[in-house]
Motif scaffolding. Sequence first.
Motif, PDB file in Angstrom:
ATOM      1  N   GLU A 102      65.891  95.390  40.295  1.00 36.60           N
ATOM      2  CA  GLU A 102      65.514  94.799  41.577  1.00 36.60           C
ATOM      3  C   GLU A 102      64.028  94.493  41.712  1.00 36.60           C
ATOM      4  O   GLU A 102      63.647  93.640  42.521  1.00 36.60           O
ATOM      5  CB  GLU A 102      65.925  95.744  42.720  1.00 36.60           C
ATOM      6  CG  GLU A 102      67.426  95.997  42.790  1.00 36.60           C
ATOM      7  CD  GLU A 102      67.778  97.031  43.851  1.00 36.60           C
ATOM      8  OE1 GLU A 102      66.834  97.673  44.379  1.00 36.60           O
ATOM      9  OE2 GLU A 102      68.968  97.211  44.134  1.00 36.60           O
ATOM     10  N   CYS A 103      63.183  95.162  40.961  1.00 32.11           N
ATOM     11  CA  CYS A 103      61.737  94.954  41.109  1.00 32.11           C
ATOM     12  C   CYS A 103      61.329  93.635  40.453  1.00 32.11           C
ATOM     13  O   CYS A 103      62.109  92.987  39.756  1.00 32.11           O
ATOM     14  CB  CYS A 103      60.961  96.126  40.494  1.00 32.11           C
ATOM     15  SG  CYS A 103      61.034  96.207  38.685  1.00 32.11           S
ATOM     16  N   ASP A 104      60.079  93.241  40.680  1.00 35.66           N
ATOM     17  CA  ASP A 104      59.587  91.970  40.151  1.00 35.66           C
ATOM     18  C   ASP A 104      59.721  91.895  38.639  1.00 35.66           C
ATOM     19  O   ASP A 104      60.074  90.847  38.086  1.00 35.66           O
ATOM     20  CB  ASP A 104      58.116  91.763  40.548  1.00 35.66           C
ATOM     21  CG  ASP A 104      57.924  91.607  42.046  1.00 35.66           C
ATOM     22  OD1 ASP A 104      58.929  91.332  42.739  1.00 35.66           O
ATOM     23  OD2 ASP A 104      56.790  91.760  42.526  1.00 35.66           O
ATOM     24  N   PHE A 105      59.428  92.999  37.970  1.00 34.37           N
ATOM     25  CA  PHE A 105      59.450  92.992  36.510  1.00 34.37           C
ATOM     26  C   PHE A 105      60.881  92.867  35.986  1.00 34.37           C
ATOM     27  O   PHE A 105      61.143  92.095  35.049  1.00 34.37           O
ATOM     28  CB  PHE A 105      58.772  94.245  35.966  1.00 34.37           C
ATOM     29  CG  PHE A 105      57.320  94.335  36.328  1.00 34.37           C
ATOM     30  CD1 PHE A 105      56.396  93.460  35.776  1.00 34.37           C
ATOM     31  CD2 PHE A 105      56.874  95.281  37.245  1.00 34.37           C
ATOM     32  CE1 PHE A 105      55.052  93.528  36.115  1.00 34.37           C
ATOM     33  CE2 PHE A 105      55.545  95.358  37.591  1.00 34.37           C
ATOM     34  CZ  PHE A 105      54.619  94.478  37.033  1.00 34.37           C
ATOM     35  N   CYS A 106      61.795  93.588  36.573  1.00 40.55           N
ATOM     36  CA  CYS A 106      63.192  93.486  36.147  1.00 40.55           C
ATOM     37  C   CYS A 106      63.736  92.076  36.383  1.00 40.55           C
ATOM     38  O   CYS A 106      64.433  91.508  35.540  1.00 40.55           O
ATOM     39  CB  CYS A 106      64.058  94.501  36.887  1.00 40.55           C
ATOM     40  SG  CYS A 106      63.815  96.211  36.355  1.00 40.55           S
ATOM     41  N   LEU A 107      63.391  91.497  37.529  1.00 38.22           N
ATOM     42  CA  LEU A 107      63.913  90.175  37.867  1.00 38.22           C
ATOM     43  C   LEU A 107      63.376  89.086  36.951  1.00 38.22           C
ATOM     44  O   LEU A 107      64.026  88.057  36.759  1.00 38.22           O
ATOM     45  CB  LEU A 107      63.588  89.842  39.331  1.00 38.22           C
ATOM     46  CG  LEU A 107      64.325  90.696  40.369  1.00 38.22           C
ATOM     47  CD1 LEU A 107      63.838  90.359  41.774  1.00 38.22           C
ATOM     48  CD2 LEU A 107      65.833  90.489  40.270  1.00 38.22           C
ATOM     49  N   CYS A 114      59.655  98.303  34.511  1.00 38.08           N
ATOM     50  CA  CYS A 114      60.371  98.586  35.759  1.00 38.08           C
ATOM     51  C   CYS A 114      59.582  99.548  36.649  1.00 38.08           C
ATOM     52  O   CYS A 114      59.118 100.597  36.215  1.00 38.08           O
ATOM     53  CB  CYS A 114      61.737  99.182  35.438  1.00 38.08           C
ATOM     54  SG  CYS A 114      62.669  99.737  36.886  1.00 38.08           S
ATOM     55  N   LYS A 115      59.421  99.170  37.922  1.00 34.63           N
ATOM     56  CA  LYS A 115      58.638  99.976  38.854  1.00 34.63           C
ATOM     57  C   LYS A 115      59.291 101.326  39.156  1.00 34.63           C
ATOM     58  O   LYS A 115      58.599 102.311  39.414  1.00 34.63           O
ATOM     59  CB  LYS A 115      58.408  99.204  40.159  1.00 34.63           C
ATOM     60  CG  LYS A 115      57.454  98.023  40.015  1.00 34.63           C
ATOM     61  CD  LYS A 115      57.242  97.329  41.352  1.00 34.63           C
ATOM     62  CE  LYS A 115      56.248  96.179  41.231  1.00 34.63           C
ATOM     63  NZ  LYS A 115      56.058  95.467  42.524  1.00 34.63           N
ATOM     64  N   LYS A 116      60.598 101.370  39.110  1.00 33.87           N
ATOM     65  CA  LYS A 116      61.294 102.632  39.341  1.00 33.87           C
ATOM     66  C   LYS A 116      61.182 103.536  38.129  1.00 33.87           C
ATOM     67  O   LYS A 116      61.254 104.756  38.238  1.00 33.87           O
ATOM     68  CB  LYS A 116      62.770 102.368  39.673  1.00 33.87           C
ATOM     69  CG  LYS A 116      63.561 103.623  40.010  1.00 33.87           C
ATOM     70  CD  LYS A 116      64.991 103.286  40.426  1.00 33.87           C
ATOM     71  CE  LYS A 116      65.781 104.536  40.761  1.00 33.87           C
ATOM     72  NZ  LYS A 116      67.174 104.219  41.168  1.00 33.87           N
ATOM     73  N   GLY A 117      60.981 102.929  36.984  1.00 33.96           N
ATOM     74  CA  GLY A 117      60.903 103.671  35.730  1.00 33.96           C
ATOM     75  C   GLY A 117      62.079 103.343  34.839  1.00 33.96           C
ATOM     76  O   GLY A 117      63.227 103.664  35.181  1.00 33.96           O
TER      77      GLY A 117
END
Length: 352
Positions: A102-107, A114-117
């Motif tokens: 869902e984060c900018d990097f994943c998208l 990934c911001k969540k890790g």
Amino acid sequence: MCNNHNNITTRVLCVPAAKTPFELTTIERRDLRPDDVLIDIKYCGICHSDIHNAHDDFGSGVFPMVPGHEIAGVVTAVGCSVTKFTAGDRVGVGCFVDSCGECDFCLRGEEQFCKKGVVVVFNSIDYDGNLTYGGYSQKIVVKDKFVVRIPDALELDVASPLLCAGITTYSPLRHWNAGPGKKVAIVGMGGLGHLAVQFAHMMGTEVTVLSHNLNKKEEAFASGANHYYRTNDPATFTELAGQFDLILNTVSANIDVDAFLSILNVDGALVNLGLPNKPDQYNVFSLFAGRRSITASNVGGIKETQEMLDFSAEHGIAPMIEVIRADQVDEAYEHVLRGDVRYRFVIDMSTL
């Protein structure tokens, strides 16, 4: 139609504690979820970072540990919502097996940031709080989004090291725009370096290998290098001063950073791919003199990993490998630490 697989038991090689010999045991993989793929692992490459983790060099090891993030195998079952893969497909799994999505990097296809890790394939805690176990195993269950397709032109044993060593070298070459008219230096002609030379050559760059001795010179030229220099010859850095647009440092030992910065052109970048145990040191004036950069690169995302595999198949890029039995892994680790391998060990999982 959903496939129900309860209690997926698989044999694995694990290290019960840091720096201990490998032991053969069994673990339970999770039940197949709707978006999961069950893979029969045929081969798993040995990466230097496997050794770092198994030896707890970074102090973050969780034991018992099942290393392995260069996984090549065949799909045996899929969850009911999986449409991309089916039983019999030749597939691979690299360094990570989940991200938030869902984060900018994943998208944008850079799940490694990934911001969540990002959830790493082994020695990582997944989003359910469970420890992950890697590819020194007969089977693995992975979310379909983190599985890549291995082209028919690549044998599974050869494809295995591409899932880490391949993408680790391909990604920075793409990111720093390696191509015609660029001069690229590869530090180290080892497991990463011999692939970096092939990728850089096929991208159209002028490739120079920088190594501490000459014993891999002919292999470097055969892989596509245009030039080869010894780094333990002081004249090398004088002769090459200011020449390179990009240097990929593939070695895991500390280097003389100032010396390597001196051979970069204005706006050149020294990209570190290896993971030394101790911090590097450098003088800021080495950067100031040419607006040079010191940086590092992680692996690429899933989309780029698939791109790398397709590029490798199209251009005949392949690692040099030595296939070993499961009972030879401890010995193989010692060889890697001595730098005594050309160039990647790959475990035949049918021997587990």
